[in-house]
Write a protein that holds these residues in place. Structure first.
Motif, PDB file in Angstrom:
ATOM      1  N   SER A   5       0.817  -1.223   0.004  1.00 57.81           N
ATOM      2  CA  SER A   5      -0.038   0.042  -0.094  1.00 57.81           C
ATOM      3  C   SER A   5       0.782   1.327   0.225  1.00 57.81           C
ATOM      4  O   SER A   5       0.350   2.231  -0.609  1.00 57.81           O
ATOM      5  CB  SER A   5      -1.012   0.152   1.318  1.00 57.81           C
ATOM      6  N   ASN A   6       2.142   1.405   0.418  1.00 57.80           N
ATOM      7  CA  ASN A   6       2.737   2.699   0.804  1.00 57.80           C
ATOM      8  C   ASN A   6       4.524   2.306   0.559  1.00 57.80           C
ATOM      9  O   ASN A   6       4.963   2.148   1.287  1.00 57.80           O
ATOM     10  CB  ASN A   6       2.448   3.035   2.126  1.00 57.80           C
ATOM     11  N   PRO A   7       4.539   2.127  -1.099  1.00 55.68           N
ATOM     12  CA  PRO A   7       6.120   1.753  -1.354  1.00 55.68           C
ATOM     13  C   PRO A   7       6.864   3.019  -1.549  1.00 55.68           C
ATOM     14  O   PRO A   7       8.070   2.616  -1.768  1.00 55.68           O
ATOM     15  CB  PRO A   7       5.716   0.879  -2.511  1.00 55.68           C
ATOM     16  N   ALA A   8       6.630   4.164  -1.376  1.00 60.97           N
ATOM     17  CA  ALA A   8       7.315   5.251  -1.950  1.00 60.97           C
ATOM     18  C   ALA A   8       8.698   5.195  -1.423  1.00 60.97           C
ATOM     19  O   ALA A   8       9.740   5.620  -2.135  1.00 60.97           O
ATOM     20  CB  ALA A   8       6.619   6.488  -1.791  1.00 60.97           C
ATOM     21  N   ALA A   9       8.760   5.124  -0.016  1.00 54.09           N
ATOM     22  CA  ALA A   9      10.101   5.336   0.523  1.00 54.09           C
ATOM     23  C   ALA A   9      10.725   4.182   0.533  1.00 54.09           C
ATOM     24  O   ALA A   9      12.235   4.327   0.981  1.00 54.09           O
ATOM     25  CB  ALA A   9       9.874   5.597   2.104  1.00 54.09           C
ATOM     26  N   LEU A  10      10.405   3.226   0.104  1.00 53.19           N
ATOM     27  CA  LEU A  10      11.185   1.666  -0.329  1.00 53.19           C
ATOM     28  C   LEU A  10      11.845   1.580  -1.565  1.00 53.19           C
ATOM     29  O   LEU A  10      12.562   0.666  -1.840  1.00 53.19           O
ATOM     30  CB  LEU A  10      10.224   0.549   0.056  1.00 53.19           C
ATOM     31  N   HIS A  11      11.519   2.547  -2.517  1.00 53.79           N
ATOM     32  CA  HIS A  11      11.962   2.143  -4.085  1.00 53.79           C
ATOM     33  C   HIS A  11      13.500   2.356  -4.255  1.00 53.79           C
ATOM     34  O   HIS A  11      14.138   1.522  -4.945  1.00 53.79           O
ATOM     35  CB  HIS A  11      11.263   3.283  -4.995  1.00 53.79           C
ATOM     36  N   LYS A  12      14.011   3.433  -3.393  1.00 49.66           N
ATOM     37  CA  LYS A  12      15.639   3.526  -3.367  1.00 49.66           C
ATOM     38  C   LYS A  12      16.194   2.083  -3.098  1.00 49.66           C
ATOM     39  O   LYS A  12      17.054   1.841  -3.871  1.00 49.66           O
ATOM     40  CB  LYS A  12      16.055   4.808  -2.793  1.00 49.66           C
ATOM     41  N   GLN A  13      15.978   1.810  -2.042  1.00 50.63           N
ATOM     42  CA  GLN A  13      16.744   0.466  -1.272  1.00 50.63           C
ATOM     43  C   GLN A  13      16.152  -0.661  -2.340  1.00 50.63           C
ATOM     44  O   GLN A  13      17.142  -1.469  -2.520  1.00 50.63           O
ATOM     45  CB  GLN A  13      16.466   0.261  -0.134  1.00 50.63           C
ATOM     46  N   TRP A  14      15.126  -0.802  -2.720  1.00 48.41           N
ATOM     47  CA  TRP A  14      14.598  -1.959  -3.872  1.00 48.41           C
ATOM     48  C   TRP A  14      15.614  -2.038  -5.025  1.00 48.41           C
ATOM     49  O   TRP A  14      16.054  -3.144  -5.497  1.00 48.41           O
ATOM     50  CB  TRP A  14      13.135  -2.065  -4.142  1.00 48.41           C
TER      51      TRP A  14
END
Length: 283
Positions: A172-181
């Motif tokens: 539901s809330n991936p925005a802050a995780l994209h960089k690490q992914w």
């Protein structure tokens, strides 16, 4: 609704207008169609294209490039540039492409994807060595300068929407995780731009006030789209109760004493050049 009832946003004309307005907001914020430093691209892929407006603009900007754009819903126009192809497909299924891309693009897919790391792995596989991926997303939360008033409807609504999407097995809330992914998938030169967007015309600055007016209209159109199915169909809330919460959230957003803002993450990453990356699609 979209395929299998799993995507809880509508695909009607109001939703299409909302998606096109988001494209306009993105252009104001970034001043460009893409942040990835591509030059003379030959192939570009747009995941979850929606109305296709970004892909159409990219096809116009790069007439010598082949643009492919996919989505679950067939809501894209028929009259498009000759170098653009729309496909009805699920971007989480196995990709059929045998030739790699210079740029793979995705934006505002929060709530639509089950397995982001798997999606990044596929994107990495299907990029040319030296190619770029670009992703942007809202955090699914409303922020407020000075803090929220007790019982703020927008806070309740965001919490319930996230709960509904999570119950469907989607992030539901991936925005802050994209960089690490991206980093975990093997991308290099990963860069992140974080932008605060006013949610109504509360700022004193003229440009920010205008931006806030656009974002407010976008959110006012989003609230019933995001909220109705999530609250009633997914969470089982009575329609009267749901409509009262949605109406309260809309009033909150229009009240400029509420200095609401959104946080948006723009992330780009590059597949290593051929000397350090020789996958099966490298040629």
């Amino acid at each position: 609704m979209n395929l299998k009832g799993e995507y809880i946003l509508p695909n009607d004309e109001i939703e299409q207008e909302r998606l096109d307005l988001m494209h306009h907001i993105w252009r104001i914020v970034t001043g460009t169609l893409h942040l990835a430093p591509i030059e003379n691209p030959e192939r570009i892929l747009d995941l979850g294209t929606g109305t296709g407006i970004w892909a159409i603009d990219m096809a116009d900007q790069y007439p010598d490039a082949q643009i492919i754009a996919n989505d679950l819903s067939p809501i894209q126009p028929k009259n498009v540039p000759p170098n653009l192809t729309f496909e009805i497909d699920d971007c989480e299924s196995l990709w059929p492409y045998s030739r790699p891309f210079d740029l793979i693009h995705a934006r505002t897919l929060a709530g639509a994807i089950r397995d982001w790391p798997a999606l990044y792995a596929q994107a990495f596989e299907h990029l040319k060595p030296g190619g770029w991926m670009e992703v942007s997303d809202f955090r699914q939360k409303t922020y407020c300068v000075g803090g929220h008033k007790p019982g703020a409807a927008c806070v309740q609504l965001a919490h319930l929407w996230n709960k509904a999407v999570t119950s469907l097995g989607k992030h539901s809330n991936p925005a802050a995780l994209h960089k690490q992914w991206m980093i975990d998938a093997g991308f290099i030169n990963v860069q992140e731009k974080i932008v605060h967007l006013p949610q109504n015309p509360w700022p004193a600055d003229k440009r920010e006030k205008e931006l806030g007016a656009y974002v407010m209209y976008f959110i006012l159109e989003s609230i019933p789209s995001y909220g109705t199915a999530a609250l009633t169909r997914i969470l089982g809330m009575q329609r009267v109760e749901a409509e009262a919460l949605l109406a309260s959230a809309r009033r909150d957003v229009q009240d400029t004493s509420n200095k609401f803002y959104s946080i948006v993450h723009f992330v780009i990453g590059q597949k290593p050049p051929a000397s350090t990356s020789d996958g099966p699609l490298a040629s």
